[in-house]
Design a protein around this motif. Structure first.
Motif, short mmCIF file in Angstrom:
data_model
loop_
_atom_site.label_atom_id
_atom_site.label_comp_id
_atom_site.label_asym_id
_atom_site.label_seq_id
_atom_site.Cartn_x
_atom_site.Cartn_y
_atom_site.Cartn_z
N VAL A 33 0.82 -1.22 0.00
CA VAL A 33 0.00 0.00 0.00
C VAL A 33 0.85 1.26 0.00
O VAL A 33 0.52 2.25 -0.64
CB VAL A 33 -0.99 0.00 1.19
CG1 VAL A 33 -1.66 1.35 1.36
CG2 VAL A 33 -2.05 -1.09 0.98
N LEU A 101 -6.76 3.18 -0.78
CA LEU A 101 -7.88 2.24 -0.64
C LEU A 101 -7.33 0.90 -0.15
O LEU A 101 -6.30 0.43 -0.64
CB LEU A 101 -8.56 2.05 -2.01
CG LEU A 101 -9.81 1.19 -2.05
CD1 LEU A 101 -10.97 1.84 -1.28
CD2 LEU A 101 -10.24 0.94 -3.51
N ARG A 106 -10.12 -3.31 -3.64
CA ARG A 106 -9.74 -2.75 -4.94
C ARG A 106 -10.43 -3.48 -6.08
O ARG A 106 -10.94 -4.58 -5.92
CB ARG A 106 -8.21 -2.88 -5.11
CG ARG A 106 -7.52 -1.99 -4.09
CD ARG A 106 -6.27 -1.37 -4.60
NE ARG A 106 -5.59 -0.76 -3.47
CZ ARG A 106 -4.32 -0.94 -3.18
NH1 ARG A 106 -3.57 -1.70 -3.95
NH2 ARG A 106 -3.79 -0.35 -2.13
N THR A 112 -12.86 5.16 -7.57
CA THR A 112 -13.46 6.03 -8.58
C THR A 112 -14.71 6.70 -8.01
O THR A 112 -14.90 7.91 -8.12
CB THR A 112 -13.84 5.20 -9.83
OG1 THR A 112 -12.67 4.53 -10.29
CG2 THR A 112 -14.38 6.08 -10.94
N ASN A 139 3.13 4.76 -10.86
CA ASN A 139 1.96 4.38 -10.06
C ASN A 139 0.73 4.35 -10.98
O ASN A 139 -0.16 5.19 -10.92
CB ASN A 139 1.78 5.36 -8.90
CG ASN A 139 0.73 4.88 -7.91
OD1 ASN A 139 0.07 3.85 -8.12
ND2 ASN A 139 0.57 5.62 -6.83
N SER A 142 -2.86 4.75 -9.80
CA SER A 142 -3.25 6.09 -9.35
C SER A 142 -3.59 7.00 -10.54
O SER A 142 -4.62 7.68 -10.54
CB SER A 142 -2.12 6.68 -8.50
OG SER A 142 -2.59 7.78 -7.78
C1 COA Z 1 -4.82 4.16 -6.41
C2 COA Z 1 -5.87 3.18 -5.87
C3 COA Z 1 -6.80 3.92 -4.89
C4 COA Z 1 -6.68 2.65 -7.05
O1 COA Z 1 -7.51 1.60 -6.62
P1 COA Z 1 -8.38 0.77 -7.70
O2 COA Z 1 -9.06 -0.33 -7.01
O3 COA Z 1 -7.51 0.45 -8.90
O4 COA Z 1 -9.43 1.83 -8.21
P2 COA Z 1 -11.01 1.66 -8.20
O5 COA Z 1 -11.48 1.29 -6.84
O6 COA Z 1 -11.58 2.88 -8.82
O7 COA Z 1 -11.25 0.40 -9.13
C5 COA Z 1 -10.94 0.47 -10.51
C6 COA Z 1 -10.84 -0.92 -11.05
O8 COA Z 1 -12.05 -1.60 -10.78
C7 COA Z 1 -12.72 -1.88 -12.04
N1 COA Z 1 -14.13 -1.58 -11.79
C8 COA Z 1 -15.04 -2.51 -11.45
N2 COA Z 1 -16.24 -1.93 -11.24
C9 COA Z 1 -16.07 -0.61 -11.48
C10 COA Z 1 -16.94 0.51 -11.44
N3 COA Z 1 -18.22 0.39 -11.10
N4 COA Z 1 -16.42 1.75 -11.71
C11 COA Z 1 -15.14 1.90 -12.04
N5 COA Z 1 -14.26 0.86 -12.10
C12 COA Z 1 -14.73 -0.39 -11.82
C13 COA Z 1 -12.05 -1.00 -13.07
O9 COA Z 1 -12.11 -1.60 -14.34
C14 COA Z 1 -10.64 -0.95 -12.54
O10 COA Z 1 -9.95 -2.15 -12.83
P3 COA Z 1 -8.61 -2.14 -13.73
O11 COA Z 1 -7.60 -1.33 -12.99
O12 COA Z 1 -8.27 -3.59 -13.82
O13 COA Z 1 -9.00 -1.51 -15.03
C15 COA Z 1 -5.21 2.00 -5.13
O14 COA Z 1 -4.39 1.31 -6.05
C16 COA Z 1 -4.39 2.38 -3.91
O15 COA Z 1 -4.91 2.61 -2.82
N6 COA Z 1 -3.03 2.41 -4.07
C17 COA Z 1 -2.11 2.63 -2.94
C18 COA Z 1 -2.09 4.02 -2.46
C19 COA Z 1 -1.56 4.96 -3.52
O16 COA Z 1 -0.66 4.65 -4.28
N7 COA Z 1 -2.13 6.19 -3.52
C20 COA Z 1 -1.77 7.22 -4.48
C21 COA Z 1 -0.46 7.86 -4.18
S1 COA Z 1 -0.07 9.08 -5.41
#
Ligand code: COA
Length: 187
Positions: A33, A101, A106, A112, A139, A142
């Protein structure tokens, strides 16, 4: 003006309290994370003390699903750049946002959904002019999130940030304007 909690389809967003420290520490301590975060979390006691700092509490929004914390957002409101004669009009008109998150939640679009709700707070609640977010270019999760919520890549900086693994990393800055947000909502 924002009335908390803010509800989205599956989440409730609310300002953090010191009592959230355990959950936020647990999430940040999950392997992977903090790979791209500014800081690897310390002990639970250290993170509890950090969250209790007024500045940090003020910019932390907790994401709850079914009453349980599943992550948090940063909302750091600040002045936009302005020339001196109009500086008053730029006070607190911009914000930087960020996100974490729980990996257990995830891939369901929850981040989103949360960021869209936060953008609603920024533009409809707080009347901001512009919202920005930044990350290291590697990243991918992100910046893909930034693009899903309609933010525009405005800068690609080259080897501008030092990762804790010793490598200089490229960075991206994304932004969204209030009128762009409104236009996207009326589609
Ligand atoms: C960045 C972060 C919040 C993204 O989390 P995530 O789960 O990829 O994002 P979401 O919750 O929006 O989910 C999107 C994924 O779910 C899918 N999905 C499923 N249902 C969905 C819906 N109803 N709407 C949008 N996406 C959906 C999307 O296709 C996407 O999958 P993919 O990446 O395989 O294309 C997460 O990776 C995280 O916490 N990272 C660590 C902390 C970090 O790096 N923070 C930023 C520092 S700059």
């Amino acid at each position: 003006m924002t009335t908390w909690p803010v509800a989205s389809e599956r989440l409730a967003l609310r300002p953090a309290t010191p009592d959230d420290a355990h959950d936020l520490w647990r999430i940040r301590s999950t392997p992977g994370v903090s790979d791209w975060l500014t800081r690897v979390p310390g002990s639970e006691a250290e993170e509890t003390a950090r969250l209790a700092e007024p500045d940090r509490l003020a910019r932390t929004v907790v994401l709850e699903r079914d009453g349980r914390a599943v992550g948090d957002l940063m909302l750091l409101v600040h002045d936009a750049y302005a020339q001196a004669e109009v500086a008053d009009l730029a006070v607190d008109r911009q914000a930087e946002i960020g996100w974490v998150l729980d990996p257990a939640h995830r891939g369901e679009g929850l981040a989103t959904e949360a960021v869209r709700a936060l953008l609603g707070v920024c533009f409809d609640g707080l009347g901001l002019h512009r919202v920005t977010a930044g990350c290291m270019a590697a990243n991918t999760a992100s910046w893909r999130l930034m693009e899903r919520v309609g933010m525009r890549r405005e800068a690609h900086t080259v080897r501008s940030g030092l990762h804790r693994d010793g490598t200089w990393q490229d960075g991206y800055t994304y932004a969204l304007l209030a009128d762009e947000w409104r236009a996207s909502r009326s589609l």
